[in-house]
Design a protein around this motif. Structure first.
Motif, PDB file in Angstrom:
ATOM      1  N   VAL A  94       0.874  -1.165   0.000  1.00  9.88           N
ATOM      2  CA  VAL A  94       0.000   0.000   0.000  1.00  9.88           C
ATOM      3  C   VAL A  94       0.917   1.223   0.000  1.00  9.88           C
ATOM      4  O   VAL A  94       1.659   1.435   0.952  1.00  9.88           O
ATOM      5  N   VAL A  95       0.890   1.977  -1.085  1.00 13.16           N
ATOM      6  CA  VAL A  95       1.766   3.144  -1.230  1.00 13.16           C
ATOM      7  C   VAL A  95       0.995   4.390  -0.802  1.00 13.16           C
ATOM      8  O   VAL A  95      -0.096   4.663  -1.307  1.00 13.16           O
ATOM      9  N   GLY A  96       1.573   5.137   0.119  1.00 16.43           N
ATOM     10  CA  GLY A  96       0.924   6.317   0.675  1.00 16.43           C
ATOM     11  C   GLY A  96       0.998   7.537  -0.218  1.00 16.43           C
ATOM     12  O   GLY A  96       1.613   7.519  -1.286  1.00 16.43           O
ATOM     13  N   PRO A 101       5.787   3.241   1.288  1.00 15.61           N
ATOM     14  CA  PRO A 101       4.846   2.219   1.772  1.00 15.61           C
ATOM     15  C   PRO A 101       4.160   2.658   3.067  1.00 15.61           C
ATOM     16  O   PRO A 101       4.779   3.268   3.932  1.00 15.61           O
ATOM     17  N   CYS A 102       2.872   2.367   3.165  1.00 13.89           N
ATOM     18  CA  CYS A 102       2.078   2.694   4.355  1.00 13.89           C
ATOM     19  C   CYS A 102       2.162   1.572   5.378  1.00 13.89           C
ATOM     20  O   CYS A 102       2.286   0.402   5.019  1.00 13.89           O
ATOM     21  N   VAL A 103       2.024   1.944   6.621  1.00 17.20           N
ATOM     22  CA  VAL A 103       1.782   0.971   7.680  1.00 17.20           C
ATOM     23  C   VAL A 103       0.267   0.876   7.788  1.00 17.20           C
ATOM     24  O   VAL A 103      -0.419   1.881   7.957  1.00 17.20           O
ATOM     25  N   THR A 104      -0.266  -0.334   7.661  1.00 18.46           N
ATOM     26  CA  THR A 104      -1.709  -0.535   7.698  1.00 18.46           C
ATOM     27  C   THR A 104      -2.168  -0.775   9.130  1.00 18.46           C
ATOM     28  O   THR A 104      -1.606  -1.604   9.841  1.00 18.46           O
ATOM     29  N   ARG A 105      -3.195  -0.045   9.534  1.00 16.58           N
ATOM     30  CA  ARG A 105      -3.758  -0.187  10.878  1.00 16.58           C
ATOM     31  C   ARG A 105      -4.906  -1.191  10.889  1.00 16.58           C
ATOM     32  O   ARG A 105      -5.127  -1.887  11.873  1.00 16.58           O
ATOM     33  N   THR A 142     -10.248  -1.505  -9.619  1.00 19.78           N
ATOM     34  CA  THR A 142      -8.892  -1.047  -9.343  1.00 19.78           C
ATOM     35  C   THR A 142      -8.098  -2.205  -8.760  1.00 19.78           C
ATOM     36  O   THR A 142      -8.537  -2.823  -7.784  1.00 19.78           O
ATOM     37  N   ASP A 143      -6.929  -2.521  -9.352  1.00 24.57           N
ATOM     38  CA  ASP A 143      -6.157  -3.680  -8.898  1.00 24.57           C
ATOM     39  C   ASP A 143      -4.967  -3.333  -7.999  1.00 24.57           C
ATOM     40  O   ASP A 143      -4.151  -4.195  -7.702  1.00 24.57           O
ATOM     41  N   VAL A 144      -4.876  -2.088  -7.567  1.00 29.50           N
ATOM     42  CA  VAL A 144      -3.877  -1.684  -6.568  1.00 29.50           C
ATOM     43  C   VAL A 144      -4.585  -0.840  -5.513  1.00 29.50           C
ATOM     44  O   VAL A 144      -5.552  -0.141  -5.826  1.00 29.50           O
ATOM     45  N   PRO A 145      -4.127  -0.880  -4.261  1.00 28.13           N
ATOM     46  CA  PRO A 145      -4.733  -0.035  -3.232  1.00 28.13           C
ATOM     47  C   PRO A 145      -4.641   1.434  -3.641  1.00 28.13           C
ATOM     48  O   PRO A 145      -3.557   1.953  -3.920  1.00 28.13           O
ATOM     49  N   THR A 146      -5.805   2.101  -3.727  1.00 29.58           N
ATOM     50  CA  THR A 146      -5.895   3.474  -4.215  1.00 29.58           C
ATOM     51  C   THR A 146      -6.614   4.335  -3.183  1.00 29.58           C
ATOM     52  O   THR A 146      -7.662   3.941  -2.663  1.00 29.58           O
ATOM     53  N   LEU A 147      -6.048   5.494  -2.913  1.00 28.00           N
ATOM     54  CA  LEU A 147      -6.615   6.416  -1.933  1.00 28.00           C
ATOM     55  C   LEU A 147      -8.042   6.786  -2.326  1.00 28.00           C
ATOM     56  O   LEU A 147      -8.314   7.157  -3.465  1.00 28.00           O
ATOM     57  N   MET A 148      -8.961   6.660  -1.368  1.00 27.04           N
ATOM     58  CA  MET A 148     -10.358   7.000  -1.600  1.00 27.04           C
ATOM     59  C   MET A 148     -10.482   8.505  -1.851  1.00 27.04           C
ATOM     60  O   MET A 148      -9.884   9.299  -1.143  1.00 27.04           O
ATOM     61  N   HIS A 149     -11.255   8.877  -2.870  1.00 28.89           N
ATOM     62  CA  HIS A 149     -11.422  10.283  -3.262  1.00 28.89           C
ATOM     63  C   HIS A 149     -12.337  11.031  -2.294  1.00 28.89           C
ATOM     64  O   HIS A 149     -13.242  10.450  -1.722  1.00 28.89           O
ATOM     65  N   GLY A 150     -12.084  12.305  -2.140  1.00 34.77           N
ATOM     66  CA  GLY A 150     -12.971  13.160  -1.383  1.00 34.77           C
ATOM     67  C   GLY A 150     -12.710  13.242   0.109  1.00 34.77           C
ATOM     68  O   GLY A 150     -13.192  14.155   0.755  1.00 34.77           O
ATOM     69  N   ILE A 151     -11.976  12.289   0.644  1.00 33.58           N
ATOM     70  CA  ILE A 151     -11.698  12.334   2.082  1.00 33.58           C
ATOM     71  C   ILE A 151     -10.196  12.286   2.366  1.00 33.58           C
ATOM     72  O   ILE A 151      -9.769  11.963   3.468  1.00 33.58           O
ATOM     73  N   GLU A 152      -9.395  12.645   1.363  1.00 31.49           N
ATOM     74  CA  GLU A 152      -7.950  12.666   1.545  1.00 31.49           C
ATOM     75  C   GLU A 152      -7.593  13.580   2.716  1.00 31.49           C
ATOM     76  O   GLU A 152      -8.081  14.693   2.818  1.00 31.49           O
TER      77      GLU A 152
END
Length: 180
Positions: A94-96, A101-105, A142-152
């Motif tokens: 998961v790329v931030g 890379p992100c740490v996933t909670r 979408t086949d890669v983790p993608t940041l959700m729009h509108g709540i960045e």
């Protein structure tokens, strides 16, 4: 299918496995007894502390925030950058927003899509985009983790997924209340 974390942080799976969702490394029609899918993070040896199941895919999270996924992947719900099903656990990156890379909670799977909540409160979705469920402003898969729009940058604290919907909680802050 069903997946659980045992006390040592191992992921055990059982049930229907035709699409690889049991993570045994081979096609298994059905297994009625729990069997080890993955013992710990292959790279760092970190134990797993969360596991979640979609229709026919499984995602597990280590206690260091790394993700591993396996099973059916026609919509990209494993987050691997392709749509090929996997019969054994594979690392998911998961790329931030900063390109690192992100740490996933937290991680969840439902139906044919998945979501990961980063330690900084960003939510990333991947898989089947039908009905707009990924929150990317379209019905595209979408086949890669993608940041959700509108709540960045809104610091999501919790989220819930159903087969067709996702609900995200973003806490609000009240700075001042004046009596009437």
């Amino acid at each position: 299918h069903t997946a659980v974390i045992k006390s040592l942080g191992e992921v055990w799976c059982w049930g229907e496995g035709k699409c690889g969702q049991l993570g045994y490394g081979e096609k298994v029609r059905f297994n009625s007894r729990p069997r080890l899918a993955i013992a710990s993070c292959p790279v760092k040896g970190a134990p797993f502390d969360a596991v979640t199941c979609g229709y026919a895919h499984t995602i597990a999270k280590t206690n260091t925030g790394k993700l591993y996924a396996w099973g059916f992947n026609a919509y990209g719900q494993l987050g691997l950058g392709h749509a090929e099903s996997q019969f054994a656990p594979v690392a998911v990156e998961v790329v931030g927003r900063d390109g690192n890379p992100c740490v996933t909670r937290e991680v969840k799977a439902s139906g044919n899509y998945s979501a990961a909540l980063s330690a900084r409160g960003d939510i990333y979705t991947f898989g089947c985009g039908g009905h707009g469920r990924l929150g990317h402003g379209s019905n595209e898969h979408t086949d890669v983790p993608t940041l959700m729009h509108g709540i960045e940058g809104k610091q999501v604290s919790h989220f819930v997924m159903t087969a067709r919907n996702m609900y995200v909680f973003v806490p609000s802050v009240v700075c001042k209340v004046d009596p009437p």
